[in-house]
Design a protein around this motif. Structure first.
Motif, PDB file in Angstrom:
ATOM      1  N   ASN A  58     -19.089 -41.780  30.539  1.00  0.00           N
ATOM      2  CA  ASN A  58     -19.732 -40.500  30.862  1.00  0.00           C
ATOM      3  C   ASN A  58     -20.482 -39.927  29.668  1.00  0.00           C
ATOM      4  O   ASN A  58     -21.553 -39.346  29.815  1.00  0.00           O
ATOM      5  CB  ASN A  58     -18.687 -39.494  31.356  1.00  0.00           C
ATOM      6  CG  ASN A  58     -18.431 -39.633  32.841  1.00  0.00           C
ATOM      7  OD1 ASN A  58     -19.309 -40.077  33.579  1.00  0.00           O
ATOM      8  ND2 ASN A  58     -17.243 -39.266  33.289  1.00  0.00           N
ATOM      9  N   CYS A  59     -19.920 -40.088  28.480  1.00  0.00           N
ATOM     10  CA  CYS A  59     -20.587 -39.494  27.318  1.00  0.00           C
ATOM     11  C   CYS A  59     -21.891 -40.233  27.016  1.00  0.00           C
ATOM     12  O   CYS A  59     -22.887 -39.625  26.626  1.00  0.00           O
ATOM     13  CB  CYS A  59     -19.618 -39.357  26.152  1.00  0.00           C
ATOM     14  SG  CYS A  59     -19.840 -40.345  24.734  1.00  0.00           S
ATOM     15  N   LEU A  60     -21.913 -41.531  27.282  1.00  0.00           N
ATOM     16  CA  LEU A  60     -23.155 -42.302  27.127  1.00  0.00           C
ATOM     17  C   LEU A  60     -24.161 -41.894  28.199  1.00  0.00           C
ATOM     18  O   LEU A  60     -25.346 -41.678  27.918  1.00  0.00           O
ATOM     19  CB  LEU A  60     -22.831 -43.775  27.328  1.00  0.00           C
ATOM     20  CG  LEU A  60     -23.026 -44.754  26.202  1.00  0.00           C
ATOM     21  CD1 LEU A  60     -22.568 -46.122  26.626  1.00  0.00           C
ATOM     22  CD2 LEU A  60     -24.454 -44.809  25.714  1.00  0.00           C
ATOM     23  N   LYS A  61     -23.688 -41.769  29.430  1.00  0.00           N
ATOM     24  CA  LYS A  61     -24.582 -41.481  30.553  1.00  0.00           C
ATOM     25  C   LYS A  61     -25.206 -40.079  30.424  1.00  0.00           C
ATOM     26  O   LYS A  61     -26.403 -39.908  30.580  1.00  0.00           O
ATOM     27  CB  LYS A  61     -23.785 -41.583  31.859  1.00  0.00           C
ATOM     28  CG  LYS A  61     -24.620 -41.383  33.086  1.00  0.00           C
ATOM     29  CD  LYS A  61     -23.815 -41.655  34.347  1.00  0.00           C
ATOM     30  CE  LYS A  61     -24.638 -41.276  35.574  1.00  0.00           C
ATOM     31  NZ  LYS A  61     -23.835 -41.321  36.793  1.00  0.00           N
ATOM     32  N   PHE A  62     -24.353 -39.087  30.109  1.00  0.00           N
ATOM     33  CA  PHE A  62     -24.843 -37.700  30.085  1.00  0.00           C
ATOM     34  C   PHE A  62     -25.194 -37.216  28.670  1.00  0.00           C
ATOM     35  O   PHE A  62     -25.615 -36.080  28.480  1.00  0.00           O
ATOM     36  CB  PHE A  62     -23.791 -36.769  30.715  1.00  0.00           C
ATOM     37  CG  PHE A  62     -23.557 -37.055  32.179  1.00  0.00           C
ATOM     38  CD1 PHE A  62     -24.426 -36.570  33.144  1.00  0.00           C
ATOM     39  CD2 PHE A  62     -22.488 -37.840  32.591  1.00  0.00           C
ATOM     40  CE1 PHE A  62     -24.223 -36.836  34.497  1.00  0.00           C
ATOM     41  CE2 PHE A  62     -22.271 -38.113  33.934  1.00  0.00           C
ATOM     42  CZ  PHE A  62     -23.141 -37.619  34.888  1.00  0.00           C
ATOM     43  N   GLU A  63     -24.957 -38.063  27.680  1.00  0.00           N
ATOM     44  CA  GLU A  63     -25.243 -37.754  26.263  1.00  0.00           C
ATOM     45  C   GLU A  63     -24.614 -36.428  25.832  1.00  0.00           C
ATOM     46  O   GLU A  63     -25.231 -35.560  25.227  1.00  0.00           O
ATOM     47  CB  GLU A  63     -26.761 -37.777  25.997  1.00  0.00           C
ATOM     48  CG  GLU A  63     -27.331 -39.154  26.245  1.00  0.00           C
ATOM     49  CD  GLU A  63     -28.803 -39.301  25.888  1.00  0.00           C
ATOM     50  OE1 GLU A  63     -29.300 -38.515  25.065  1.00  0.00           O
ATOM     51  OE2 GLU A  63     -29.444 -40.223  26.430  1.00  0.00           O
ATOM     52  N   TRP A  64     -23.345 -36.308  26.152  1.00  0.00           N
ATOM     53  CA  TRP A  64     -22.556 -35.134  25.790  1.00  0.00           C
ATOM     54  C   TRP A  64     -21.080 -35.547  25.787  1.00  0.00           C
ATOM     55  O   TRP A  64     -20.726 -36.417  26.588  1.00  0.00           O
ATOM     56  CB  TRP A  64     -22.785 -34.002  26.825  1.00  0.00           C
ATOM     57  CG  TRP A  64     -22.296 -32.673  26.315  1.00  0.00           C
ATOM     58  CD1 TRP A  64     -22.964 -31.794  25.539  1.00  0.00           C
ATOM     59  CD2 TRP A  64     -20.999 -32.103  26.560  1.00  0.00           C
ATOM     60  NE1 TRP A  64     -22.166 -30.705  25.262  1.00  0.00           N
ATOM     61  CE2 TRP A  64     -20.962 -30.870  25.887  1.00  0.00           C
ATOM     62  CE3 TRP A  64     -19.856 -32.519  27.275  1.00  0.00           C
ATOM     63  CZ2 TRP A  64     -19.825 -30.049  25.895  1.00  0.00           C
ATOM     64  CZ3 TRP A  64     -18.742 -31.704  27.290  1.00  0.00           C
ATOM     65  CH2 TRP A  64     -18.738 -30.478  26.603  1.00  0.00           C
ATOM     66  N   PRO A  65     -20.197 -35.019  24.982  1.00  0.00           N
ATOM     67  CA  PRO A  65     -20.383 -34.002  23.948  1.00  0.00           C
ATOM     68  C   PRO A  65     -21.037 -34.569  22.679  1.00  0.00           C
ATOM     69  O   PRO A  65     -20.690 -35.660  22.249  1.00  0.00           O
ATOM     70  CB  PRO A  65     -18.952 -33.566  23.608  1.00  0.00           C
ATOM     71  CG  PRO A  65     -18.032 -34.236  24.571  1.00  0.00           C
ATOM     72  CD  PRO A  65     -18.755 -35.410  25.112  1.00  0.00           C
ATOM     73  N   ASN A  66     -21.952 -33.788  22.130  1.00  0.00           N
ATOM     74  CA  ASN A  66     -22.548 -34.199  20.858  1.00  0.00           C
ATOM     75  C   ASN A  66     -22.066 -33.286  19.723  1.00  0.00           C
ATOM     76  O   ASN A  66     -21.702 -32.136  19.945  1.00  0.00           O
ATOM     77  CB  ASN A  66     -24.073 -34.235  20.928  1.00  0.00           C
ATOM     78  CG  ASN A  66     -24.656 -32.910  21.303  1.00  0.00           C
ATOM     79  OD1 ASN A  66     -24.175 -32.275  22.223  1.00  0.00           O
ATOM     80  ND2 ASN A  66     -25.665 -32.473  20.576  1.00  0.00           N
ATOM     81  N   ILE A  67     -22.045 -33.858  18.536  1.00  0.00           N
ATOM     82  CA  ILE A  67     -21.538 -33.146  17.355  1.00  0.00           C
ATOM     83  C   ILE A  67     -22.702 -32.430  16.675  1.00  0.00           C
ATOM     84  O   ILE A  67     -23.755 -33.024  16.444  1.00  0.00           O
ATOM     85  CB  ILE A  67     -20.905 -34.141  16.355  1.00  0.00           C
ATOM     86  CG1 ILE A  67     -19.698 -34.848  16.989  1.00  0.00           C
ATOM     87  CG2 ILE A  67     -20.551 -33.469  15.038  1.00  0.00           C
ATOM     88  CD1 ILE A  67     -18.420 -34.092  17.007  1.00  0.00           C
ATOM     89  N   GLU A  68     -22.483 -31.163  16.349  1.00  0.00           N
ATOM     90  CA  GLU A  68     -23.473 -30.406  15.579  1.00  0.00           C
ATOM     91  C   GLU A  68     -22.800 -29.891  14.302  1.00  0.00           C
ATOM     92  O   GLU A  68     -21.637 -29.479  14.340  1.00  0.00           O
ATOM     93  CB  GLU A  68     -23.975 -29.186  16.375  1.00  0.00           C
ATOM     94  CG  GLU A  68     -24.713 -29.528  17.670  1.00  0.00           C
ATOM     95  CD  GLU A  68     -26.066 -30.200  17.450  1.00  0.00           C
ATOM     96  OE1 GLU A  68     -26.524 -30.268  16.288  1.00  0.00           O
ATOM     97  OE2 GLU A  68     -26.641 -30.681  18.445  1.00  0.00           O
ATOM     98  N   VAL A  69     -23.511 -29.944  13.193  1.00  0.00           N
ATOM     99  CA  VAL A  69     -22.999 -29.378  11.938  1.00  0.00           C
ATOM    100  C   VAL A  69     -24.091 -28.452  11.401  1.00  0.00           C
ATOM    101  O   VAL A  69     -25.261 -28.862  11.321  1.00  0.00           O
ATOM    102  CB  VAL A  69     -22.693 -30.493  10.897  1.00  0.00           C
ATOM    103  CG1 VAL A  69     -22.185 -29.890   9.594  1.00  0.00           C
ATOM    104  CG2 VAL A  69     -21.671 -31.487  11.447  1.00  0.00           C
TER     105      VAL A  69
END
Ligand code: 13P
Ligand code: SF4
Length: 331
Positions: free
Chosen positions: A296-307
């Motif tokens: 799911n994270c590959l398919k929807f490109e989430w959750p992503n890390i922000e700094v």
């Protein structure tokens, strides 16, 4: 992208994976289509290690993240590992399968209190273990992992005053093998602290021919009992190069998958924790990641890390110092 409320609430993409797909084939197809690399820590579930493009310890994951050409990095590990990748590769999208995959050791070091600790030791170099948040790295002079910690400490002048955090067990161990008197932050990993020395002694009586391998995050009595102490990568290498056929492994049990793959003729016995009848010791954060969440994270490109950029700019310096020292040491 419109992030669904349910995803934000759960910390991962909680969509049902279609039952008519071959999930492993789909992960590989999506990864190629999106130019993504899947990187996994040794403590991940076996099926995640097996589908990953790269499996390694904290140092190897950071080194790989710094130099990969892929557009997307999927970091199957815990949150601080994703953060380290993002700090080193800010232009890439860094995804983690489940945002809830934290680390009790990183949690044992809140930034405000650590800032006070730093302030109260003004003439000290600040060394921190990679198992910390970006905020802590931003307060540090050099980051270390368990693979390179001794090299980093040895690279500093003998009379340099050092504070080390957050792991008191690794800190004590480093003091004992380097002859330093680093001032230690009082943090620990709940997984490595709960190994039972008594049960391991019993296990050794049952298997007198087994060597005991331990990660330096374990408590001192266990480290004294161990035949070899090292990072996950060092323990894996030792189990392969050493001629012994049997090992009791005192670190998170995920590493045994690679040990067994590299050494099908050897026996690896997980060291037991003190709090259950379970034979092995798992990190519940590491084990939050599943193939479904990875898909799911590959398919929807989430959750992503922000700094935040101001923190990232400060945090990247001590990580790069670590990478430079490691390179010089041939690590
Ligand atoms: P390594 O750097 O040895 O892989 O350790 C990471 C970790 O989280 C140990 O608990
Ligand atoms: Fe953190 Fe311990 Fe889990 Fe490693 S094993 S990720 S140090 S909680």
């Amino acid at each position: 992208m419109n992030i669904k409320d349910s995803w934000l609430k759960s910390g991962y993409v909680d969509e049902q994976v279609p039952t008519n797909i071959d999930i492993k084939k789909e992960i590989i197809r999506l990864k190629e289509e999106k130019d993504a690399i899947i990187m996994a820590h040794f403590y991940q579930k076996n099926e995640i290690q097996d589908i990953a493009d790269f499996v390694g310890d904290s140092l190897a994951l950071a080194q790989k993240a710094a130099k990969t050409d892929a557009k997307i990095i999927i970091l199957a590990g815990v949150h601080f590992m994703g953060e380290t990748a993002k700090i080193l590769s800010p232009d890439k999208k860094v995804l983690v399968p489940d945002l809830n995959a934290g680390c009790s050791l990183a949690d044992s070091c809140p930034p405000e209190e650590f800032q006070q600790f730093v302030n109260s030791h003004p003439d000290h170099t600040v060394l921190t273990y990679v198992n910390t948040t970006a905020d802590i790295k931003a307060l540090s002079d050099i980051v270390v992992t368990s693979t390179n910690a001794k090299n980093v400490v040895d690279s500093l002048p003998k009379d340099e005053k050092i504070i080390f955090g957050p792991d008191r067990n690794l800190g004590n161990y480093l003091n004992s093998i380097t002859g330093r008197e680093m001032v230690l932050w009082d943090g620990a990993c709940h997984v490595h602290e709960k190994f039972s020395v008594e049960k391991i002694v019993e296990l050794k009586k049952e298997h007198p021919d087994a060597l005991i391998l331990a990660h330096p995050e374990c408590k001192k009595p266990l480290l004294l009992l161990a035949d070899y102490v090292g990072s996950t990568a060092a323990l894996l290498n030792y189990s392969t190069s050493n001629e012994n056929k049997k090992f009791i492994v005192a670190t998170e049990s995920g590493i045994i998958h690679q040990m067994q793959k590299a050494n099908p003729d050897k026996e690896f016995i997980p060291a037991p924790p003190n709090d259950s009848t379970c034979a092995c010791n798992d990190c519940e954060y590491m084990k939050l990641n599943t193939l479904q969440k990875l898909y799911n994270c590959l398919k929807f490109e989430w959750p992503n890390i922000e700094v935040k950029e101001d923190i990232r700019v400060k945090a990247v310096k001590p990580i790069n110092r670590m990478l430079d020292i490691s390179k010089k040491a041939g690590l």
